[in-house]
Structure formats: structure tokens, C-alpha cells
Motif scaffolding. Sequence first.
Motif, PDB file in Angstrom:
ATOM      1  N   PRO A  26       0.825  -1.217   0.000  1.00  0.00           N
ATOM      2  CA  PRO A  26       0.000   0.000   0.000  1.00  0.00           C
ATOM      3  C   PRO A  26       0.856   1.262   0.000  1.00  0.00           C
ATOM      4  O   PRO A  26       1.754   1.396   0.832  1.00  0.00           O
ATOM      5  CB  PRO A  26      -0.798  -0.113   1.298  1.00  0.00           C
ATOM      6  CG  PRO A  26       0.022  -0.988   2.186  1.00  0.00           C
ATOM      7  CD  PRO A  26       0.743  -1.937   1.275  1.00  0.00           C
ATOM      8  N   PRO A  27       0.628   2.173  -0.917  1.00  0.00           N
ATOM      9  CA  PRO A  27       1.397   3.421  -0.943  1.00  0.00           C
ATOM     10  C   PRO A  27       0.978   4.325   0.211  1.00  0.00           C
ATOM     11  O   PRO A  27      -0.149   4.258   0.703  1.00  0.00           O
ATOM     12  CB  PRO A  27       0.984   4.066  -2.268  1.00  0.00           C
ATOM     13  CG  PRO A  27       0.218   3.019  -3.031  1.00  0.00           C
ATOM     14  CD  PRO A  27      -0.357   2.094  -2.010  1.00  0.00           C
ATOM     15  N   PHE A  28       1.911   5.167   0.623  1.00  0.00           N
ATOM     16  CA  PHE A  28       1.611   6.156   1.653  1.00  0.00           C
ATOM     17  C   PHE A  28       0.734   7.266   1.083  1.00  0.00           C
ATOM     18  O   PHE A  28      -0.133   7.786   1.770  1.00  0.00           O
ATOM     19  CB  PHE A  28       2.926   6.735   2.171  1.00  0.00           C
ATOM     20  CG  PHE A  28       2.769   7.750   3.274  1.00  0.00           C
ATOM     21  CD1 PHE A  28       2.384   7.362   4.543  1.00  0.00           C
ATOM     22  CD2 PHE A  28       3.022   9.100   3.041  1.00  0.00           C
ATOM     23  CE1 PHE A  28       2.237   8.291   5.578  1.00  0.00           C
ATOM     24  CE2 PHE A  28       2.882  10.038   4.063  1.00  0.00           C
ATOM     25  CZ  PHE A  28       2.493   9.627   5.332  1.00  0.00           C
TER      26      PHE A  28
ATOM     27  N   ALA B 134       4.860   3.864  -5.888  1.00  0.00           N
ATOM     28  CA  ALA B 134       4.573   5.212  -5.398  1.00  0.00           C
ATOM     29  C   ALA B 134       5.874   5.930  -5.092  1.00  0.00           C
ATOM     30  O   ALA B 134       6.957   5.338  -5.186  1.00  0.00           O
ATOM     31  CB  ALA B 134       3.681   5.167  -4.160  1.00  0.00           C
TER      32      ALA B 134
END
Lengths: 235, 235
Positions: free
Chosen positions: B54-56, B69
Motif C-alpha cells: 500500500p502506498p503512503f 509510489a
Amino acid sequence: MRYDLYYWPTIQGRGEFVRLALEEAGAGYRDIARRGDSGIAAMMKLIDGTGDTPPFAPPILKAGSLLIAQTANILLYLGPRHGLAPKAEAGRLWVHQLQLTVSDLVAEIHDTHHPLGTSLYYEDQKAAAKKRAGEFWSARAPKYLGYFEGLMSPDAPYLTGRRLTYVDLSLFQIVEGLRYAFPKRMSRFERNIPRSIALHDRVAARPNIKAYLASPRRIAFNEHGIFRRYKALDR
Amino acid sequence: MRYDLYYWPTIQGRGEFVRLALEEAGAGYRDIARRGDSGIAAMMKLIDGTGDTPPFAPPILKAGSLLIAQTANILLYLGPRHGLAPKAEAGRLWVHQLQLTVSDLVAEIHDTHHPLGTSLYYEDQKAAAKKRAGEFWSARAPKYLGYFEGLMSPDAPYLTGRRLTYVDLSLFQIVEGLRYAFPKRMSRFERNIPRSIALHDRVAARPNIKAYLASPRRIAFNEHGIFRRYKALDR
């Protein structure tokens, strides 16, 4: 490969993320600017802009004929060579992506004490620093540290799974630094990030890191680096 | 390879550095969050933390099964694949290093209008913003832009030599943005960076970039992005 690291000799700063990786890897390296005035002069020469690929700022790693700057870029280079990141592209990009998010967090931590500019003294921006530090702890620390906490699986010892990467070392350093700079705020906050704290402890117990932390090579935290302890900013 | 880009739909922001690279490369891509509410929902789902990597935060690039990302990381991936960076390691690291310095500059530009924190309105930090913007123009802009200016050889059209890289596109965007946000300060400052301005003009004249800038795909600058025009900050 024997490396030469160039970084400001009296602070941990951004160089520490590189030192931790070199130490964990057991890599041979010289910390050039800590070897006296001639070492500092050599570093200043690297950033005077005359070389082929002049760095903007330290830390700088000399690896054979390569001169590499920017903390995350140095780790990108070192990672797969020393078992501190996957060799395959997908894994390399993922670990690097996380490290870039650590870089963003580090910049925000720095700005808690220097919100108006790095060329002004802390004393001249104390009121602004109080506001920014408050913002950091109410909004940014929960967002960043909550993000890393959320990545960790209860069964895996490290951020990206079973194997340690350089991002784990960096997260260890973030916890260390926040404990130093904001002892009160951090002691209240830690209950929100139990997996990150366990990760911190796991890193601290690794033989090479443990030996490094106990050695004179580990510079003590002080009020010239990223993490600074100012009473007014810690409530 | 057809890409999906996910970024806030109403601003150039950090996503613009990726858009410029995709456009210059003539790469096929969909700008997902600009395709209506379902596009925005798809982007929000990517950052809800439930995926494998999961990207920030956006920008995020979907490239086949990869989800990448962090702006500089996306460009690191795209560069050698689209002739926007060397394929050999030394060249790739050097261009990436420069891009990371652009990232640092972008963060400092953002902080000229939000020195006390991103969750506060500009209006609530106007006095601090004036101070920080002044600092930026007296100390930081000369340092960063002087650095890039110094890298350019009088005989070479682009930052790293004869061939365009993604860093040239980013430096073009920095000049564009500073002209928008600080028209007075920038018009006085440009005499110090003639090679960077010539580079900007060279990039603007490239057919794919020219077509992109004239298209509706180029979002206009506004006061929600990195570069914001506030009279009080421009003297």
C-alpha cells in the motif's frame, strides 16, 4: 568493496541511516570526515561543484569509481549488494519506496525545530517551532508511524516480512531519535505502535547493531542533528 | 505497457513530474482519478492500506502487476524504459540522485506557504509563511537553483549532457511553478540562472511537451498545489 563515507563528523543526521546499513552488513568503510581536518577538507572538496557528478550535500558514499549521494539513493545501491534489500526489481522498488517515505518523515521531524528556515537559529523561531511540533504530533506522526505500523504483519519480524531490510534499520533510528527528542510525547505515543517498537528492539538486539551502538563510532544525539531535544517542544 | 496513473485530479502537484515524463515518452496512460468519482474511489482504495504494497500517498503508478509510489521512485522505474535515463547503473543512480534533490526542493517550495503544518490553512500561518518565503528566496532558491545551474555545461543542451532525462522535465516544471507562484521574485532571479532558463525553453519546445501543455490534460496552476500564488509572499 571498501567504502568511503562522507558526512558531518559531529552528528548522526542523515548519515546515520547509511552508517546503520554499513554496520549491519559488516561492510568495510572509512568515515572520512571523522578522521580530522583533512577528512573534512576532502568532503568539502566533493561538494564544491568541480567534480563530474558533484553531490548537493552529504551523506556521500564513494564505492569504487562511483560517487553516490542522497541517503535513499545510497541505500538503494547498498541494499541488494549486502542482503539488505531484495535483488528483484519489484522488491527493490518497494523497499526504496518505503525509504523515500522515511526521508519525507525525517524532513518533517527536522522542521519541527526549524519551521521558518535552516539559516535561522532555533531561538529565533521558537514560537513557530512549538506550533509545528504540535502539528507534527497531532497529525503527522500518527499518519507516518501509523502507516509503518499498519504494514507489519503480526507473524513477520520485519517490515517487509521475514528478512531484515535497510528500512527496518531506518525505522529503528526514527524510534531512537523520537525517544531522544521528544521523551514525553513519545512515551505516550508508543502504545499506538507496538509492532514498530518490537521491531526497534529486534534491530537493537542484532549483534552487529548492538556492537555498533556500544562503540565510539555511534555519535551521541545532540542539538545539531535532525532529532533535537528542546523542552519547549515536548509536553 | 499501458500505465494507470493515480493522482489528485484538480492539481498538478507532485503528479505533474510523472505526467511530464509519460507525455514526453509518448507512453500510453490513463489518469484514473480524473475520470470521475469512480476513479477517485479507486485511488482512495489503493491508499487505504489493505493491499500488499500500500502506498503512503499519491502519485501512484500501476505498471502491469507493479504498484509504484513516490514520485522519484516512479521516475526511477520509467526512466530507462523510455529513454529518459541511462540504462547503466552509474547513470541511473546519478539521474535519480538529482531527482531526489528536486524532491527536496519541491518540499521546501511547498513549505513556503505552509511552514507550520499542512493541516492548517494558509491564512492561519501567513506571518510565518512570509518569513519562510523570504528565507527561501534569500538562501534556499539560490542554493538549489545555483546547484543545478552549475551542473550545466555551456555546450550541452541538457542537465546531464546531450540527452534529455526526466530531471530536465522536472527542472522545467520547477521554473514554470516558480514563475507562477512568485512572478516578481522569479523575474528578478532568472538572470542568475540563464542556462536553466534556456533548458526550460528547450523542454517547452519539444513536440510532445508542447502538445501536452496546450492540451486539456495539463491542469492549470492553482492555490491547492505545490506552487501557489499568494501576493503577500511575492515582493
